[in-house]
Design a protein around this motif. Sequence first.
Motif, short mmCIF file in Angstrom:
data_model
loop_
_atom_site.label_atom_id
_atom_site.label_comp_id
_atom_site.label_asym_id
_atom_site.label_seq_id
_atom_site.Cartn_x
_atom_site.Cartn_y
_atom_site.Cartn_z
N HIS A 51 0.77 -1.50 0.04
CA HIS A 51 -0.29 -0.16 -0.31
C HIS A 51 0.87 1.55 0.22
O HIS A 51 1.66 1.59 0.90
CB HIS A 51 -0.77 -0.20 1.14
CG HIS A 51 -1.42 0.75 1.11
ND1 HIS A 51 -2.90 1.40 0.31
CD2 HIS A 51 -2.11 2.28 1.62
CE1 HIS A 51 -3.30 2.87 0.74
NE2 HIS A 51 -3.45 2.57 1.78
N HIS A 53 0.51 5.96 -1.61
CA HIS A 53 -0.03 6.34 -2.62
C HIS A 53 0.89 7.90 -3.68
O HIS A 53 0.83 8.69 -3.55
CB HIS A 53 -0.94 7.96 -1.54
CG HIS A 53 -2.19 6.75 -0.93
ND1 HIS A 53 -3.13 6.46 -1.38
CD2 HIS A 53 -1.34 6.39 0.21
CE1 HIS A 53 -4.06 6.28 0.28
NE2 HIS A 53 -3.30 5.51 1.43
N LYS A 251 -9.65 -1.27 -2.03
CA LYS A 251 -9.49 -1.06 -0.88
C LYS A 251 -10.68 0.10 -0.45
O LYS A 251 -11.27 0.70 -0.83
CB LYS A 251 -8.51 0.49 -1.24
CG LYS A 251 -7.67 1.43 -0.62
CD LYS A 251 -7.01 0.67 1.48
CE LYS A 251 -7.10 1.75 1.92
NZ LYS A 251 -6.26 3.40 1.80
N ASP A 397 3.16 3.48 2.89
CA ASP A 397 1.45 4.18 3.33
C ASP A 397 2.34 5.62 2.68
O ASP A 397 1.49 6.87 3.50
CB ASP A 397 0.92 3.97 4.10
CG ASP A 397 -0.83 4.15 4.28
OD1 ASP A 397 -1.16 5.30 2.78
OD2 ASP A 397 -1.20 4.34 4.90
ZN ZN Z 1 -2.76 4.74 3.21
#
Ligand code: ZN
Length: 471
Positions: A51, A53, A251, A397
């Motif tokens: 995970h 972004h 998600k 993350d």
């Molecule tokens: Zn996240």
Amino acid sequence: MRRSIRCLFAFVWLAAFWVPFSDAAAQGTRSTETYKRIKAQIDAVPAIDTHDHLWPFERLPALTDTADGKGVNLAGIWRNSYYTWYNPISPWQASDTFDSWWSRAKHDFRNARATSFYRYQLPAFQDLYGVDFDRITDEQARGLNQRIVAHYKDQRWLYEVVTERANIELMFNDPYWARFDFAQSYPWEVKVFNVTSLVRASHPSEYTNPADSPYVFAQKHGLALDSLDDYLKVLERLFTAAKDQGAVCLKSTLAYERSLRFERVTKEAAEKGFGKRRANLSPQEIKDFEDFIFWRLCELSAKYELPFQIHTGQARIQTSNPMNLVDLIEANPKTKFILFHGGFPWVGETGVIAQKHGFHVWVDSVWLPMLSYSMGKRAFHEWLESFPSNRIMWGADCNHAEGIYGATEYHRRCLCEVLAEKVMAGDLTEEHALAIGRQIMRENALELFPQLKDRLWKHTGKKLEPPVARK
Ligand SMILES: [Zn+2]
């Protein structure tokens, strides 16, 4: 009398053992040879990061307007760390020079030096730039900033840090900025289908961002969307598109917006919510609609074999305890649930869910050591004791190279400390500890997502290069 003798005995006993014991405690696990051996081996395991972004290079959120043009600088790195969630950092003004910004910002760390939201960034400065941020001088800060700016002139920096320095082979990317594009920006990227906004579809006006809107998607694909039945067909079409474009999982970040308790709702009850703005619905009608759709998402997750990553824990904390999901989990045995963030701070609760429903529940420690390093250690200790080790994954993350590097290193450290402590306590052989480390950093993700085996590239010895190098 007897009591004082006992006290004296206790004192002598303590005096005899306290010194060596406190030395060992002060040195900490990370200074032991056991830890160092395990850490070196786990560092060498190419990681599957479940995970992040990571925006397209031209749109990185850390980009900052400066007198020398737009670029990523130290201010952008900190602004886009988790640090600012609870400790503001002086914003970069358009008129700022590095020195003017730093003269304000350098005082912004004093209340949070021990926090994990600060400390997870430090390995990036230390290992990638040779800078000890705890003791940084003004001159070092200026030099650090210059080097960050220089690195981000070419996206090779991201490639180098992610794939080589952090040793990440594949990275799941949650594109909340363009949920239904299923675009790929990086060769190591694994696509994720973010379904968070889909529960809101009672009315087209609920979407201010067209990228979030299933109505826009329906229009593009010539699909009607005038009833709940239509919407259920649009959902199927979205799942087909996600699957066709190579997404491997779902998600949801609904824990930031609402309760994680999703009730089983009849279609008739959900239908009352369709076609109306939420402003014209009662809280119960809104919840009925959302709950119905979320249950449908769980069914589609099973049907399309897209395991469901669900944000649990730190969010809207009144209702984000993962225990709220247990009825839903129990009623959907064919859906593979991945409980994100270890449910922080409910790491024990998350563990018992995995213990009871282990055949279709995984736990992901993504973000957890950055929320609290000690809680991360506690979680790994308890989880490894309470359910099988092939059920744990990890993720970074973050949204820039330094964050991803720092989070990855911090994670490896946390996990290896736990493994070393179990070995030193005699509760695990070193060989088994290393096997568990490899599982969590890599193999468990490949077991749950076997299609990723075709995407592995590190064994070829090749480097990944950007398609066109930017000047
Ligand atoms: Zn996240």
